[in-house]
Motif scaffolding. Structure first.
Motif, PDB file in Angstrom:
ATOM      1  N   THR A   1       0.837  -1.204   0.000  1.00  0.00           N
ATOM      2  CA  THR A   1       0.000   0.000   0.000  1.00  0.00           C
ATOM      3  C   THR A   1       0.873   1.256   0.000  1.00  0.00           C
ATOM      4  OG1 THR A   1      -0.170  -0.091   2.415  1.00  0.00           O
ATOM      5  CG2 THR A   1      -1.963  -1.111   1.137  1.00  0.00           C
ATOM      6  N   SER A   2       2.158   1.081   0.172  1.00  0.00           N
ATOM      7  CA  SER A   2       3.103   2.197   0.086  1.00  0.00           C
ATOM      8  C   SER A   2       3.831   2.135  -1.270  1.00  0.00           C
ATOM      9  CB  SER A   2       4.090   2.149   1.257  1.00  0.00           C
ATOM     10  OG  SER A   2       4.877   0.985   1.200  1.00  0.00           O
ATOM     11  N   PRO A   3       4.557   3.181  -1.652  1.00  0.00           N
ATOM     12  CA  PRO A   3       5.189   3.212  -2.976  1.00  0.00           C
ATOM     13  C   PRO A   3       6.172   2.057  -3.209  1.00  0.00           C
ATOM     14  CG  PRO A   3       5.215   5.392  -1.990  1.00  0.00           C
ATOM     15  CD  PRO A   3       4.748   4.432  -0.925  1.00  0.00           C
ATOM     16  N   TYR A   4       6.035   1.474  -4.388  1.00  0.00           N
ATOM     17  CA  TYR A   4       6.901   0.358  -4.789  1.00  0.00           C
ATOM     18  C   TYR A   4       8.373   0.757  -4.698  1.00  0.00           C
ATOM     19  CZ  TYR A   4       9.162  -3.164  -7.682  1.00  0.00           C
ATOM     20  OH  TYR A   4      10.001  -4.157  -8.132  1.00  0.00           O
TER      21      TYR A   4
ATOM     22  N   THR B   1      -7.530  -3.462   0.237  1.00  0.00           N
ATOM     23  CA  THR B   1      -8.405  -4.608  -0.025  1.00  0.00           C
ATOM     24  C   THR B   1      -7.732  -5.594  -0.974  1.00  0.00           C
ATOM     25  OG1 THR B   1     -10.325  -3.187   0.269  1.00  0.00           O
ATOM     26  CG2 THR B   1     -10.697  -5.290  -0.827  1.00  0.00           C
ATOM     27  N   PHE B   2      -7.165  -5.081  -2.046  1.00  0.00           N
ATOM     28  CA  PHE B   2      -6.477  -5.945  -3.006  1.00  0.00           C
ATOM     29  C   PHE B   2      -5.293  -6.651  -2.339  1.00  0.00           C
ATOM     30  CE2 PHE B   2      -3.274  -6.831  -6.230  1.00  0.00           C
ATOM     31  CZ  PHE B   2      -4.021  -7.593  -7.123  1.00  0.00           C
ATOM     32  N   VAL B   3      -4.555  -5.919  -1.542  1.00  0.00           N
ATOM     33  CA  VAL B   3      -3.394  -6.495  -0.845  1.00  0.00           C
ATOM     34  C   VAL B   3      -3.840  -7.639   0.059  1.00  0.00           C
ATOM     35  CG1 VAL B   3      -1.628  -6.018   0.908  1.00  0.00           C
ATOM     36  CG2 VAL B   3      -1.943  -4.432  -1.001  1.00  0.00           C
TER      37      VAL B   3
ATOM     38  N   PHE C   1       3.878  -8.710  -7.643  1.00  0.00           N
ATOM     39  CA  PHE C   1       4.958  -7.719  -7.630  1.00  0.00           C
ATOM     40  C   PHE C   1       5.044  -6.952  -8.947  1.00  0.00           C
ATOM     41  CE2 PHE C   1       6.573 -10.479  -4.113  1.00  0.00           C
ATOM     42  CZ  PHE C   1       6.352  -9.544  -3.109  1.00  0.00           C
ATOM     43  N   LYS C   2       4.684  -7.585 -10.038  1.00  0.00           N
ATOM     44  CA  LYS C   2       4.623  -6.886 -11.331  1.00  0.00           C
ATOM     45  C   LYS C   2       3.570  -5.781 -11.280  1.00  0.00           C
ATOM     46  CE  LYS C   2       3.298  -7.641 -16.133  1.00  0.00           C
ATOM     47  NZ  LYS C   2       2.662  -8.582 -17.041  1.00  0.00           N
ATOM     48  N   LEU C   3       2.391  -6.108 -10.754  1.00  0.00           N
ATOM     49  CA  LEU C   3       1.312  -5.129 -10.651  1.00  0.00           C
ATOM     50  C   LEU C   3       1.680  -3.990  -9.705  1.00  0.00           C
ATOM     51  CD1 LEU C   3      -1.585  -4.445 -11.556  1.00  0.00           C
ATOM     52  CD2 LEU C   3      -2.377  -5.684  -9.518  1.00  0.00           C
ATOM     53  N   TRP C   4       2.293  -4.336  -8.588  1.00  0.00           N
ATOM     54  CA  TRP C   4       2.706  -3.312  -7.628  1.00  0.00           C
ATOM     55  C   TRP C   4       3.681  -2.334  -8.297  1.00  0.00           C
ATOM     56  CZ3 TRP C   4       5.975  -4.450  -2.607  1.00  0.00           C
ATOM     57  CH2 TRP C   4       6.027  -3.299  -1.815  1.00  0.00           C
ATOM     58  N   LYS C   5       4.614  -2.881  -9.048  1.00  0.00           N
ATOM     59  CA  LYS C   5       5.591  -2.044  -9.751  1.00  0.00           C
ATOM     60  C   LYS C   5       4.894  -1.121 -10.760  1.00  0.00           C
ATOM     61  CE  LYS C   5       9.863  -2.375 -12.420  1.00  0.00           C
ATOM     62  NZ  LYS C   5      10.862  -3.304 -12.987  1.00  0.00           N
ATOM     63  N   GLU C   6       3.922  -1.670 -11.491  1.00  0.00           N
ATOM     64  CA  GLU C   6       3.206  -0.888 -12.494  1.00  0.00           C
ATOM     65  C   GLU C   6       2.337   0.199 -11.864  1.00  0.00           C
ATOM     66  OE1 GLU C   6       0.996  -3.833 -14.656  1.00  0.00           O
ATOM     67  OE2 GLU C   6       2.776  -4.533 -15.743  1.00  0.00           O
ATOM     68  N   LYS C   7       1.640  -0.130 -10.791  1.00  0.00           N
ATOM     69  CA  LYS C   7       0.683   0.797 -10.168  1.00  0.00           C
ATOM     70  C   LYS C   7       1.340   1.688  -9.105  1.00  0.00           C
ATOM     71  CE  LYS C   7      -3.095  -1.037 -12.043  1.00  0.00           C
ATOM     72  NZ  LYS C   7      -3.956  -0.346 -12.948  1.00  0.00           N
TER      73      LYS C   7
END
Length: 151
Positions: free
Chosen positions: A50-53, A114-116, A102-108
């Motif tokens: 939930t914090s910046p990648y 909730t997603f986490v 981790f790919k999605l986290w990097k992209e977003k």
């Protein structure tokens, strides 16, 4: 007589192949230990999504490298196709588990709480199934892994 020899040879091949197909790698303390370590490290990192990648980039990259190392280890163990296949699914960037998370986290850059939480449950369950398979090597734990692998 020649036909009988061919039939016997074919039967022997089928029997040997069948026996080979049901072999399962024995319990491996290293695999168990590394899998549990990687599970804990993965879950801790997921909780930070939930914090910046960028704040976690190096730790994520190290974790993914550690997963690749264990995957390579599992790949080269005899009779270990199922465990290797599960590690492949876990690390795949398209299979909705560790790699894709981790790919999605990097992209977003940030993911919703909730997603986490939902992703964490799925990934934790996948790790637990892999750990149970390593401990038990029984039909139930094997079938549970195969269900995830075949999705």
């Amino acid at each position: 007589m020649k036909t009988l020899k061919i039939k016997i040879a074919l039967f022997a091949i089928v029997v040997l192949t069948s026996c080979q197909a049901i072999k399962t790698a024995v319990f491996d303390q290293y695999s168990y230990q590394k899998t549990t370590e990687l599970k804990v490290e993965t879950i801790i990192l997921i909780e930070n999504a939930t914090s910046p990648y960028e704040n976690h980039k190096e730790i994520v990259e190290k974790l993914l490298l550690d997963i690749e190392k264990l995957k390579e280890y599992e790949k080269n163990k005899p009779n270990n196709e199922i465990t290797f296949a599960m590690w492949t699914v876990l690390s795949d960037k398209e299979k909705n588990l560790v790699g894709s998370f981790f790919k999605l986290w990097k992209e977003k850059q940030k993911l919703s709480p909730t997603f986490v939480e939902e992703s964490k449950k799925q990934i934790e369950e996948a790790f637990d199934l892999l750990i149970q398979y390593e401990i038990k090597k029984d039909k139930t734990s094997k079938d549970n892994l195969l269900a995830i692998i075949s999705q």
